[in-house]
Design a protein around this motif. Sequence first.
Motif, PDB file in Angstrom:
ATOM      1  N   ARG A 110      -2.936  -1.116  -8.337  1.00  0.00           N
ATOM      2  CA  ARG A 110      -2.522   0.198  -8.828  1.00  0.00           C
ATOM      3  C   ARG A 110      -1.183   0.138  -9.568  1.00  0.00           C
ATOM      4  NH1 ARG A 110      -2.106   5.243  -4.554  1.00  0.00           N
ATOM      5  NH2 ARG A 110      -1.518   6.891  -6.000  1.00  0.00           N
ATOM      6  N   TYR A 111      -0.321  -0.795  -9.173  1.00  0.00           N
ATOM      7  CA  TYR A 111       1.012  -0.896  -9.767  1.00  0.00           C
ATOM      8  C   TYR A 111       1.222  -2.239 -10.476  1.00  0.00           C
ATOM      9  CZ  TYR A 111       1.702   2.939  -6.477  1.00  0.00           C
ATOM     10  OH  TYR A 111       1.567   4.105  -5.769  1.00  0.00           O
ATOM     11  N   PHE A 142       2.511  -0.908   4.507  1.00  0.00           N
ATOM     12  CA  PHE A 142       2.928   0.152   3.602  1.00  0.00           C
ATOM     13  C   PHE A 142       4.260  -0.128   2.919  1.00  0.00           C
ATOM     14  CE2 PHE A 142       0.065   2.378   6.570  1.00  0.00           C
ATOM     15  CZ  PHE A 142      -0.851   2.856   5.629  1.00  0.00           C
ATOM     16  N   GLU A 184       7.629   4.806   0.387  1.00  0.00           N
ATOM     17  CA  GLU A 184       6.990   5.882  -0.379  1.00  0.00           C
ATOM     18  C   GLU A 184       7.747   6.199  -1.658  1.00  0.00           C
ATOM     19  OE1 GLU A 184       5.044  10.283   0.472  1.00  0.00           O
ATOM     20  OE2 GLU A 184       6.335   9.324   1.975  1.00  0.00           O
ATOM     21  N   ILE A 228       0.848  -1.190   0.000  1.00  0.00           N
ATOM     22  CA  ILE A 228       0.000   0.000   0.000  1.00  0.00           C
ATOM     23  C   ILE A 228       0.886   1.243   0.000  1.00  0.00           C
ATOM     24  CG2 ILE A 228      -1.780   1.277   1.240  1.00  0.00           C
ATOM     25  CD1 ILE A 228      -2.640  -1.396   2.480  1.00  0.00           C
ATOM     26  N   HIS A 229       0.629   2.163  -0.921  1.00  0.00           N
ATOM     27  CA  HIS A 229       1.389   3.413  -0.927  1.00  0.00           C
ATOM     28  C   HIS A 229       0.887   4.284   0.228  1.00  0.00           C
ATOM     29  CE1 HIS A 229       3.105   7.229  -2.188  1.00  0.00           C
ATOM     30  NE2 HIS A 229       3.861   6.554  -3.057  1.00  0.00           N
ATOM     31  N   ALA A 235      -7.764   6.677   2.665  1.00  0.00           N
ATOM     32  CA  ALA A 235      -8.970   5.934   2.296  1.00  0.00           C
ATOM     33  C   ALA A 235      -9.162   4.673   3.131  1.00  0.00           C
ATOM     34  CB  ALA A 235      -8.918   5.569   0.810  1.00  0.00           C
ATOM     35  N   MET A 236      -8.250   4.388   4.050  1.00  0.00           N
ATOM     36  CA  MET A 236      -8.319   3.161   4.824  1.00  0.00           C
ATOM     37  C   MET A 236      -9.154   3.351   6.082  1.00  0.00           C
ATOM     38  SD  MET A 236      -4.305   2.120   4.362  1.00  0.00           S
ATOM     39  CE  MET A 236      -4.379   0.649   5.387  1.00  0.00           C
ATOM     40  N   GLU A 293       0.213   7.273   0.509  1.00  0.00           N
ATOM     41  CA  GLU A 293      -0.821   8.246   0.150  1.00  0.00           C
ATOM     42  C   GLU A 293      -2.216   7.615   0.093  1.00  0.00           C
ATOM     43  OE1 GLU A 293      -0.548   8.229  -4.745  1.00  0.00           O
ATOM     44  OE2 GLU A 293       0.579   9.705  -3.604  1.00  0.00           O
ATOM     45  N   GLU A 294      -2.294   6.289   0.099  1.00  0.00           N
ATOM     46  CA  GLU A 294      -3.589   5.601   0.111  1.00  0.00           C
ATOM     47  C   GLU A 294      -4.153   5.470   1.519  1.00  0.00           C
ATOM     48  OE1 GLU A 294      -3.856   2.180  -2.884  1.00  0.00           O
ATOM     49  OE2 GLU A 294      -1.692   2.336  -2.556  1.00  0.00           O
ATOM     50  N   ALA A 295      -3.394   5.871   2.518  1.00  0.00           N
ATOM     51  CA  ALA A 295      -3.818   5.700   3.914  1.00  0.00           C
ATOM     52  C   ALA A 295      -5.115   6.437   4.219  1.00  0.00           C
ATOM     53  CB  ALA A 295      -2.715   6.164   4.858  1.00  0.00           C
ATOM     54  N   ASN A 333      -0.389  -4.760  -5.364  1.00  0.00           N
ATOM     55  CA  ASN A 333      -1.312  -3.642  -5.422  1.00  0.00           C
ATOM     56  C   ASN A 333      -1.781  -3.474  -6.870  1.00  0.00           C
ATOM     57  OD1 ASN A 333      -2.591  -1.118  -5.389  1.00  0.00           O
ATOM     58  ND2 ASN A 333      -1.143  -0.252  -3.927  1.00  0.00           N
TER      59      ASN A 333
END
Length: 301
Positions: free
Chosen positions: A260-261, A225, A228, A203-204, A210-211, A206-208, A258
């Motif tokens: 996303r990546y 995480f 970064e 998890i990046h 939304a958690m 910056e996604e924190a 993830n």
Amino acid sequence: MDTIHAYYTAAAEVLSPLYESGEAREIARRLLEDALGYSRSQLLVADKDTLLPPHCRERLSQQLQALGSGRPLQYVLGYAPFLQHSLYVAPGVLIPRPETEELVELVLEEAARAGYRSFVDIGTGSGCIAYALAAGLPELEGAYALELSEEALQVVARNFDTLRATTGRSVQLYRDDLFRLVESAEGALPRGLDLIVSNPPYIHPEEAAAMSPQVLEHEPHLALFAPETSPIAYYLALARLVQQGYLRPGGSLWVELNPRYAEETLEAMRRIVGPEACTAELLRDLSGKLRFVHLHYSPQP
């Protein structure tokens, strides 16, 4: 909170600010089943005016208080289901997710065809992946797990003790860091394994935002995480393990990632191992998201 009905009423009051009504009732049901030793069907047909034993009332009251503070259900119960197994969990380890169950099912399906006999689980956490693989691989000869966190090591050691007592299977546990391992010329971990499996932190940061607070405030950030500056750093290191000979020719690397990546991760791993030395594919989870990489190592002779 003397009866089953009164308990459900109290549970709804405590849990409704944190969970949707259906999820709150499901959590309350699981606590009650655990406290009474009932199956789901037994609880379903039980008289809702049934008096709760005093020790159950005290236990349920304490558990609701812990849940009301945001503590995850699995930490409150002290265990989490994983496939057909039940694993001890506590703060300091990531709570096993359904996607990781999917990963293990994919690995076991392939292993049944390939006859794999050895594996390593990198960043084992609670040990859920290693536990399920060790219990499920019929021709197992060598099982290994790598973990750095001292808190997690205490949890996973307990789970591996249970594994040995119930199945006779053992997993050799190493305390080590993945990045140190790939930089070290000499490592205790055996090379030439059939399988490398991992669910690394992905998890990046910056996604924190939304958690959920239950995850963000209670589960270990070390296991959640990615760095970064390089959110796929763990995957690059795993690919280097393959390059360094920890995976035998004909073996497989399986990882959870993830979405996303996903494409970036796949291509980076292929570049490190060598496009001519492997085949690699992305697979979707049951929700349709790109969630897993399967890399088959096939270097040219």
